[in-house]
Design an enzyme around this catalytic site. Structure first.
Site, short mmCIF file in Angstrom:
data_model
loop_
_atom_site.label_atom_id
_atom_site.label_comp_id
_atom_site.label_asym_id
_atom_site.label_seq_id
_atom_site.Cartn_x
_atom_site.Cartn_y
_atom_site.Cartn_z
N THR A 228 0.82 -1.20 0.00
CA THR A 228 0.00 0.00 0.00
C THR A 228 0.86 1.26 0.00
O THR A 228 1.97 1.29 0.55
CB THR A 228 -0.95 0.01 1.21
OG1 THR A 228 -1.96 1.01 1.02
CG2 THR A 228 -0.20 0.30 2.50
N GLN A 250 -0.96 4.33 7.65
CA GLN A 250 -0.89 3.44 6.49
C GLN A 250 0.43 2.68 6.44
O GLN A 250 0.50 1.57 5.94
CB GLN A 250 -1.07 4.25 5.20
CG GLN A 250 -2.47 4.84 5.04
CD GLN A 250 -3.56 3.78 5.09
OE1 GLN A 250 -4.38 3.77 6.00
NE2 GLN A 250 -3.57 2.89 4.12
N HIS A 253 0.80 -1.04 7.52
CA HIS A 253 0.43 -2.17 6.67
C HIS A 253 1.58 -3.15 6.51
O HIS A 253 1.37 -4.37 6.50
CB HIS A 253 0.02 -1.66 5.27
CG HIS A 253 -1.44 -1.44 5.11
ND1 HIS A 253 -2.34 -2.45 4.92
CD2 HIS A 253 -2.18 -0.31 5.12
CE1 HIS A 253 -3.56 -1.97 4.81
NE2 HIS A 253 -3.49 -0.67 4.93
N GLU A 318 -1.22 5.17 -4.83
CA GLU A 318 -2.50 4.50 -4.59
C GLU A 318 -3.49 5.43 -3.86
O GLU A 318 -4.59 5.68 -4.34
CB GLU A 318 -2.24 3.25 -3.74
CG GLU A 318 -3.48 2.49 -3.34
CD GLU A 318 -3.17 1.35 -2.39
OE1 GLU A 318 -4.02 0.45 -2.28
OE2 GLU A 318 -2.09 1.34 -1.74
N HIS A 319 -3.10 5.89 -2.69
CA HIS A 319 -3.94 6.81 -1.91
C HIS A 319 -3.30 8.19 -1.94
O HIS A 319 -2.11 8.33 -1.66
CB HIS A 319 -4.03 6.38 -0.44
CG HIS A 319 -4.44 4.95 -0.24
ND1 HIS A 319 -3.55 3.95 0.11
CD2 HIS A 319 -5.66 4.36 -0.34
CE1 HIS A 319 -4.19 2.81 0.23
NE2 HIS A 319 -5.48 3.03 -0.04
N ASP A 352 -10.47 2.68 3.33
CA ASP A 352 -10.04 1.29 3.53
C ASP A 352 -11.14 0.42 4.11
O ASP A 352 -11.23 -0.77 3.80
CB ASP A 352 -8.83 1.25 4.47
CG ASP A 352 -7.51 1.43 3.76
OD1 ASP A 352 -7.51 1.47 2.51
OD2 ASP A 352 -6.47 1.51 4.44
N HIS A 412 -10.37 -12.77 -46.72
CA HIS A 412 -11.28 -11.81 -46.09
C HIS A 412 -12.15 -11.14 -47.15
O HIS A 412 -13.37 -10.99 -46.98
CB HIS A 412 -10.48 -10.73 -45.35
CG HIS A 412 -9.92 -11.17 -44.03
ND1 HIS A 412 -9.00 -12.18 -43.90
CD2 HIS A 412 -10.14 -10.70 -42.76
CE1 HIS A 412 -8.67 -12.32 -42.63
NE2 HIS A 412 -9.35 -11.43 -41.91
#
Length: 426
Positions: A228, A250, A253, A318-319, A352, A412
């Site tokens: 994260t 955070q 994590h 990410e955040h 979250d 084709h």
């Protein structure tokens, strides 16, 4: 001009560790492919010391486990799932089938079809990620996925009751007490006792993330979710206590979770460093958060909010938490992020766990090209066409034949010319 006030590990150092993980995962997945259930059981014994008669929980076992969860916890889970379901349903409503007749007699369209089966991974370990059950299982069910299976590891030989309850309340069709590489392999490859799925989703440690990467193509995935990441963008209106709290919150994590601060104020940068040191003295998870900050934390000082936006887009975290005088500037102008958290009244923990947006988000720069997990990830937008008149077929056929011949595709071209001869004017 950007001033690097604090730097984290170099990309080269990070890459060296990734290589070791890759080899371990490749060997384990090959074992699952070759030996099925037996390999899964041996891997579970090795990594989790867990080898029950059956990894799949029966309905009776699930009901018994859920009955052990306190009512207050069940109510909290239901509150979170209500929010997540409501937002997922709103997202689903934005997806529409399309059908147009853009040339008379030529109808084109697309349909939104849910994936048939999905495997959801819910991490355990030191932090049993109960919320991941809501984010994956529930969202897949809202999307209309018929078969949703869920895996989570035991924790020190014990069943994570709250996680199982969350999986059940979210609507999982099958629940397995199985973790790590062996869970990812079993869901994607299949074994004698576990029918494979079409897609695997959910966060996890470095081994789970690498397993997902190696299985991609054989099955679909939500995205490559690594450790994260949290970025705080702050100006003179922010305070060091909040920044430090949100970064360390955070960072707990894992020891490889990057945290960053971009600020227009050098004084705030200095105060934040001191505040982080102060909070680490009492934070219960300081053993992890301190390592993540020391090894992966960084602080950049910029001259303006515009420069802060440029650097934030470059990092593509990410955040991204915005603690500035005008947070909406970043909503209107920033392009590379997993999820934005605008203003001091919100924070990453809300996203979250409970507020309603999905917490499975892009990391390692993937926000440059993808968003996070949402209803649409479980849905295939597939196209169709039909030509309703002979005249329309002959009309399109003439163009198609010439364009096929332009590329030397004579076979084709013949498909088109057959229709021209058959349906065209005599």
């Amino acid at each position: 001009m950007v001033k690097v006030f604090k730097a984290g590990k170099s990309p080269e150092e990070v890459s060296a560790n990734d290589s070791k993980v890759s080899k371990i995962v490749a060997g384990a997945l090959e074992d699952v492919e070759t030996r099925g259930d037996q390999a899964v059981r041996e891997l579970s014994e090795k990594f989790d010391k867990w080898s029950p008669e059956s990894f799949r929980l029966t309905e009776e076992q699930i009901n018994e486990i859920v009955s052990k969860v306190p009512d207050s916890v069940i109510e909290d889970i239901k509150f979170a799932q209500k929010n997540i379901r409501a937002f997922a349903e709103a997202q689903l409503a934005s997806l529409n089938d399309v059908e147009v007749e853009q040339i008379p007699g030529v109808i084109l369209g697309h349909k939104n079809i849910p994936v048939n089966s999905v495997g959801c991974y819910v991490p355990g370990g030191r932090y049993p990620m109960v919320a991941s059950a809501h984010m994956s299982v529930l969202t897949a069910k809202v999307a209309g996925v018929k078969r949703v299976i869920a895996c989570t590891p035991p924790i020190n030989g014990e069943i994570p009751n709250a996680t199982i309850a969350a999986m059940s309340l979210a609507g999982a069709d099958e629940i397995y007490l199985l973790g790590g590489i062996q869970a990812m392999g079993a869901m994607a490859i299949g074994t004698e006792s576990i029918e494979p799925v079409d897609m695997i989703v959910g966060p996890g440690n470095a081994f789970v993330a690498e397993a997902k990467r190696q299985l991609y193509g054989r099955v679909g995935i939500d995205l490559f979710a690594g450790p994260t990441e949290t970025l705080v963008v702050a100006d003179h209106t922010a305070d060091a206590e909040m920044i430090a709290t949100d970064l360390l919150g955070q960072g707990e994590h894992g020891p490889t979770s990057p945290g960053a601060l971009i600020t227009t104020s050098e004084q705030l940068a200095e105060e934040t460093v001191k505040e982080i040191e102060r909070q680490l003295e009492t934070l219960p998870t300081a053993d992890v958060a301190s390592v993540s900050w020391e090894d992966y934390g960084q602080i950049l000082i910029v001259d303006s909010i515009e420069e802060a936006r440029i650097e934030a887009d470059r990092l593509a975290f990410e955040h991204v938490e915005i603690l500035t005088e005008n947070p909406d500037y970043f909503l209107e102008n920033m392009t590379n992020y997993g999820c934005l958290f605008l203003g001091p009244e919100t924070n990453v923990a809300y996203g979250d766990k409970v507020i309603g947006t999905n917490h499975t988000l892009p990391t390692k720069g993937a926000a440059r090209y993808t968003g996070g997990l949402w209803v649409g990830k479980f849905i295939k937008t597939v196209t169709y066409q039909k030509v309703t008149t002979p005249e329309a077929s002959a009309y399109i056929g003439e163009y198609a034949a010439r364009l096929c011949q332009l590329e030397n595709f004579e076979g084709h071209a013949e498909q088109a010319l057959l229709r021209v001869r058959r349906y065209g004017k005599q």
